[in-house]
Every structure is written in C-alpha cells, then in structure tokens.
Motif scaffolding. Structure first.
Motif, PDB file in Angstrom:
ATOM      1  N   SER A   1       0.871  -1.064   0.196  1.00  0.00           N
ATOM      2  CA  SER A   1       0.299  -0.062   0.041  1.00  0.00           C
ATOM      3  C   SER A   1       0.883   1.097  -0.525  1.00  0.00           C
ATOM      4  N   ASP A   2       1.986   1.105   0.576  1.00  0.00           N
ATOM      5  CA  ASP A   2       2.794   2.358   0.743  1.00  0.00           C
ATOM      6  C   ASP A   2       3.479   2.906  -0.694  1.00  0.00           C
TER       7      ASP A   2
ATOM      8  N   CYS B   1       0.886   4.012  -2.666  1.00  0.00           N
ATOM      9  CA  CYS B   1       1.087   5.867  -2.765  1.00  0.00           C
ATOM     10  C   CYS B   1       1.406   6.051  -3.224  1.00  0.00           C
ATOM     11  N   HIS B   2       3.016   6.125  -3.531  1.00  0.00           N
ATOM     12  CA  HIS B   2       3.616   6.737  -4.162  1.00  0.00           C
ATOM     13  C   HIS B   2       3.389   6.833  -5.835  1.00  0.00           C
TER      14      HIS B   2
ATOM     15  N   THR C   1      -3.992  12.889  -4.815  1.00  0.00           N
ATOM     16  CA  THR C   1      -3.625  13.216  -3.384  1.00  0.00           C
ATOM     17  C   THR C   1      -4.998  13.489  -3.024  1.00  0.00           C
ATOM     18  N   ARG C   2      -4.025  14.508  -1.130  1.00  0.00           N
ATOM     19  CA  ARG C   2      -5.005  14.741  -0.460  1.00  0.00           C
ATOM     20  C   ARG C   2      -6.486  15.723  -0.903  1.00  0.00           C
TER      21      ARG C   2
ATOM     22  N   ALA D   1      -4.633   2.535   0.743  1.00  0.00           N
ATOM     23  CA  ALA D   1      -3.347   3.292   0.548  1.00  0.00           C
ATOM     24  C   ALA D   1      -3.508   4.603   0.100  1.00  0.00           C
ATOM     25  N   LEU D   2      -5.141   4.704  -0.335  1.00  0.00           N
ATOM     26  CA  LEU D   2      -6.444   5.908  -0.373  1.00  0.00           C
ATOM     27  C   LEU D   2      -6.072   6.818   1.115  1.00  0.00           C
TER      28      LEU D   2
ATOM     29  N   LYS E   1      -3.574   6.521   3.443  1.00  0.00           N
ATOM     30  CA  LYS E   1      -2.670   6.886   3.448  1.00  0.00           C
ATOM     31  C   LYS E   1      -2.196   7.869   3.363  1.00  0.00           C
ATOM     32  N   VAL E   2      -2.606   8.365   1.902  1.00  0.00           N
ATOM     33  CA  VAL E   2      -2.026   9.415   0.996  1.00  0.00           C
ATOM     34  C   VAL E   2      -3.507  10.339   1.325  1.00  0.00           C
TER      35      VAL E   2
ATOM     36  N   PHE F   1       6.079   5.517   2.953  1.00  0.00           N
ATOM     37  CA  PHE F   1       5.518   6.234   2.826  1.00  0.00           C
ATOM     38  C   PHE F   1       4.950   7.329   3.545  1.00  0.00           C
TER      39      PHE F   1
ATOM     40  N   MET G   1       2.318   8.862   5.248  1.00  0.00           N
ATOM     41  CA  MET G   1       1.494   8.590   5.387  1.00  0.00           C
ATOM     42  C   MET G   1       0.486  10.561   5.799  1.00  0.00           C
TER      43      MET G   1
END
Length: 544
Positions: A44-45, A48-49, A57-58, A78-79, A81-82, A159, A161
């Motif tokens: 998932s990290d 994220c990249h 993004t956020r 992942a979603l 986390k970002v 990543f 978070m």
C-alpha cells in the motif's frame, strides 16, 4: 496540530505490521492468495507513491469499483494513507442510481476493474469531473494507467502518511437506498476510528483472530483490528444466494473465529448446516446486521456453534454504526416471546460511546434539540443518536441534512435514524420499524415490526410486510405474505389461519386484508431489507 489531534484510519495498518509483521492479514481461498500485514503495508505504501504521481492526493475524491481482492485492500489503505477520499457505492444500486450518485460526488479519479470502466464510458458516469483513470486489470481503449504499471513505476519505499485530523473527510459511503434515493454519508477519520474502537470493545476482539467478513466494507475492519481476514468465494451482491458449502469450508479450513453475515446469508447457511448436522467449533462469535434477524434463524444457526457462543445483532446504519448490540442468548431466552407478541425486536443496550434518545414522531425538520422532544418512558418514538461514530452530514445534500440532523445547544448534533423504537425499564431498545413505513389508519398508527411479528409466527410464513394503501390518516393496512418454500396449503386456508392469529392481538385485530407475494423485493446490500414502497404499489394494483 498536536500529535494527539492526528487521526488517520490507515495508521492501524503500519501499527499491526510492526506488532505482527509475518502474520497473514488477508487470505483469498480462490487462488490461495495471501498477504501478511507487512506485505499489505509495504504494497500500500508503494501504491501511495504511484497515486501521488497520478494526481490522487489529499482530498481527491476517488471512486473505487474493485471486487473484493488483494487489490481492493491495498488500494483502500493507500487512499487513506495519502489522505484521498474514497467514494464507495454498491454496484447493485442500479445504473440510474449509480449515475446520479457519481454525478453528485463529482469524483476526480476513478479506480475500477475493466467491467466498471466499460460501464463508466457506456453510461457517462462522472464524465465531466474525472481526470485520473486507473484500471485494476488490463487497460483497453479507455486510457489511463493500469495498477500493475503504476506499481512497477513506483519506488518500493516507506510512505509518509498524510496528517489528518479526526474531523477531516475520510470517505463517502452511499446508503443502500432502501428507503429513498441513495445518499453519500461523509465519514471522517474520527468516525472510522470510533467504529474500530467500539467493535473491539463490544465484541472483545483479540489480536490474531481469524475473521470471515461476507460484506466488503466490514472486511476492512479486520486488518485494522489485527485480525486475519478470510475473504470467501461468493457473489457479494447476492448474500442470500451464497453457496453454504463454500462458507462452511472457509470457516473450517482456516479455523475462523469471527464471522459477519447478513440475515439472508445466516439463514441460508444455517438451513444447510441444520440439514447436514454441521458443527463449527472454532467460531467464537457471529455478527449479523442489515435487518432484524428472526429468532428462528438465530436458533437454527446456533445449533452449529459451541456452548456459550452467541450470534450478535448490532443495530446501526451507514450513518452510525454500532449504536446497540444484543446477543442470541438474550433474544432466544427472553425477548423472543415479547417480539412474537408484537413488542418489537429488541436491539439491546446502547454501546458505551453512544447517547440514544427517543423523540416524538415527526416528518418535519427539527433544527435545535430540546428536552421536551422526548417521548414518555415506554412510548414509541423516533430514535436519535449522538456519538463519535455518527457522521456529521451527507455530501451535497443540505435538504437531507436538514431532515436528519438536530443541533445540540451545548455543541455537536443528534442524528435522526429514521427508525422507530421504544425503551424498556432496563434501558434496552426495541426496534419497531422505519418511520416512513408506518401506516396511519383511522384507528391510529401501525408500526411494521410489531405487526409483522404476529404474522411471522405462522410456520408457513417466511416473512411478512405491512403496507398502507391510500392517504395518511385513512390508510388501509395490508399484510403481504411470502411463504416458506414447498408450502402446499391453500391460500384461503392460510388466510383464515392468519386472520385468526391477528384477531388475538389488539394491535393487529383491525387488519383484514392479506395478499400473498411470490418473492419480496429486497435491498441489494444485505438481501434482507424489504422494499415496502414497491410492495405498496403492487398491493394497490392487486386491490384495484
């Protein structure tokens, strides 16, 4: 923002990856796919990249239409986390509802399997707002990038978070639309975290347990709680048609300790288990939600469980879960008799983090809370709730917020559940049905659950539904009956027997119209909530 103010629901995953890195986080019996907590966290990290590079993004509202799979898990975490905002909609809502939901959500990104991508193009879903397309599977003619390619191009590095607060948007979850158009409940990271905490406390879930979630969103709670999620081989949009052997095989093969299933699934698996004399000794608890679970269904499924193991039936909704909970021991040993005599379905006591009040029944907005809104003890009223797992509002639906939220003078708000109930002297809530489903006859209001329970006591009845024909205040109450399979008794004889049962209870004795329906229309999410609005239309045509 201090460290204590930071709340991101995804933080549970790296924490579990540190506590038990080599423990399996998810198992997919089909294809024997597995991911450990460490693998799930690292993958998932990496995604994220790739999401950041693709423009997700956020705050980016991102539609996620991916079937339960390893990809579904890693993408969802992942979603989070970002700091993006996943938009989750049941595909079974229908083409028209899906299009209106997506038009309302105005997502900037769409992540989906090829089938979802084709549907997106065919029906013009969110065509004016989408900027980023990611396909889980082969990319064909619609452009964008595949998830595989995104992973290949992304560094395999930790990543950092997104730092999100408890009130920050985490996701938009659309309701099932069982009592009106689907609405997007806006979840905050605080809402999700409160849900995880409440589920852990109420059901005493321990690290290292094995979970069988038969509803995709509940599957996401397992890794957050440190449980291994075994994802069964089934059509998640049709839990009432599940193959019982595959569910039972998953439980026995992987020594499952916790299972979640809709009432329709519990009923189907329980029937098969009773016929085959199956025992499930590893299960420590079963959780069923989505609609009231008939006592006979609880009794049947309980025969497969070990001594003292219970089936819990939490009460809540997309906008607030859990609110209350009760176990099968209390239902079968005590509340069942009251239910069958029209007292409503006992849904237990409120969980520690929730405040529950019962207010006068009204279809009008209530802007500010007043203690005078409360009904007298024991009286049926509308259920309203307050607590950290209660969502603040709907996405782009101010009119729905007006009807469902009550501001509290001391701060915060109450959510109107749209359900009716009463509270007994021991603090237990008794569910009496949806507010919009009540029938207003010349003799006064009739509530669905207390009325239907009386008719459901007949052994030939699988389920019943109360509907009203005509204008409010002078509606004709009609009971629709769906029979158990294989019933050979004539409808006239059954009608006579049912009317005799109704005559023995004060709240049903005025009902004189009974119609037999071959198969009730039910919601797609749980296959258990009855679409009484559709039945009312059918009943009116039958009686015309």
């Amino acid at each position: 923002m201090t460290q204590t103010d930071i709340t991101n629901i995804a933080t549970h995953l790296p924490r579990m990856a540190k506590l038990q890195p080599d423990t399996t986080a998810i198992i997919f019996p089909k294809g024997n796919q597995r991911l450990t907590f460490q693998e799930l966290d690292r993958l998932s990290d990496r995604i994220c990249h790739g999401l950041i590079h693709s423009g997700i993004t956020r705050g980016t509202r991102t539609v996620l239409m991916v079937t339960p799979s390893p990809e579904f898990f890693v993408l969802t975490f992942a979603l989070f986390k970002v700091g993006a905002v996943p938009v989750l909609i049941d595909p079974g809502l229908g083409i028209k509802n899906l299009k209106s939901c997506l038009a309302e959500a105005k997502p900037s990104a769409f992540i989906g399997i090829p089938k979802a991508q084709v549907a997106r193009l065919l029906f013009g879903w969110a065509k004016d707002s989408l900027k980023t397309i990611i396909t889980v599977g082969p990319r064909l003619f619609w452009g964008g990038i595949t998830l595989d390619k995104l992973i290949q191009q992304s560094p395999d590095q930790p990543f950092e978070m997104a730092i999100t607060a408890a009130d920050d948007q985490a996701a938009i979850l659309f309701t099932s639309g069982s009592t009106g158009p689907p609405k997007g409940a806006v979840y905050s990271h605080g809402n999700f975290s409160a849900q995880v905490m409440a589920l852990k406390q109420v059901y005493k879930i321990q690290l290292g347990e094995i979970d069988l979630p038969t509803f995709p969103l509940f599957a996401l709670f397992a890794p957050a709680l440190g449980m291994t999620a075994v994802i069964p081989e089934m059509d998640f949009t049709r839990p009432g048609s599940v193959d019982p052997q595959k569910i039972i095989s998953a439980i026995t093969s992987h020594k499952v300790t916790t299972m979640f299933g809709s009432p329709a699934l519990i009923n189907r698996v329980g029937r098969y288990g009773a016929e085959q004399g199956i025992k499930l000794p590893t299960l420590q608890r079963v959780i069923s939600a989505g609609a009231p679970v008939p006592a006979v269904v609880l009794e049947r499924f309980s025969q497969m469980l070990g001594f003292g193991v219970e089936i819990f039936t939490p009460y809540g909704a997309t906008e607030s879960l859990p609110v209350c909970s009760i176990g099968s021991r209390e239902i079968l040993g005590e509340t069942r008799v009251i239910t069958e005599n029209g007292g409503g379905v006992c849904i237990g006591r409120p969980v520690d983090s929730i405040r529950v009040e019962l207010i006068r029944i009204s279809d009008e907005p209530i802007t500010v809370w007043d203690d005078d809104l409360r009904v007298a003890p024991g009286q049926v009223g509308e259920i309203v709730v307050q607590g950290p797992q209660v969502t603040r509002g709907y996405f782009q639906r101010p009119e729905a917020d007006l009807l469902s939220k009550i501001s509290a003078p001391s701060g915060g708000f109450f959510h109107r559940m749209g359900d009716l109930g009463r509270q007994d002297s021991r603090g237990r809530l008794w569910f009496c049905g949806r507010k919009t489903h009540r029938v207003e006859s010349v003799h006064g209001p009739l509530f669905t659950i207390p009325v239907e329970a009386v008719f459901n006591t007949h052994p030939a009845v699988y389920r019943s539904a109360l509907v009203g024909i005509g204008p409010k205040g002078s509606q004709q109450p009609v009971i629709c009956i769906e029979l158990e399979q294989g019933i050979s008794t004539s409808q006239e004889q059954l009608r006579s027997e049912l009317l005799n049962i109704a005559a023995s209870h004060p709240h049903t004795r005025e009902i004189s119209t009974i119609l037999f329906h071959p198969a009730f229309p039910v919601d797609i999410r749980h296959n258990a909530k009855i679409f009484r609005e559709k039945l009312a239309v059918w009943a009116a045509e039958e009686l015309a």
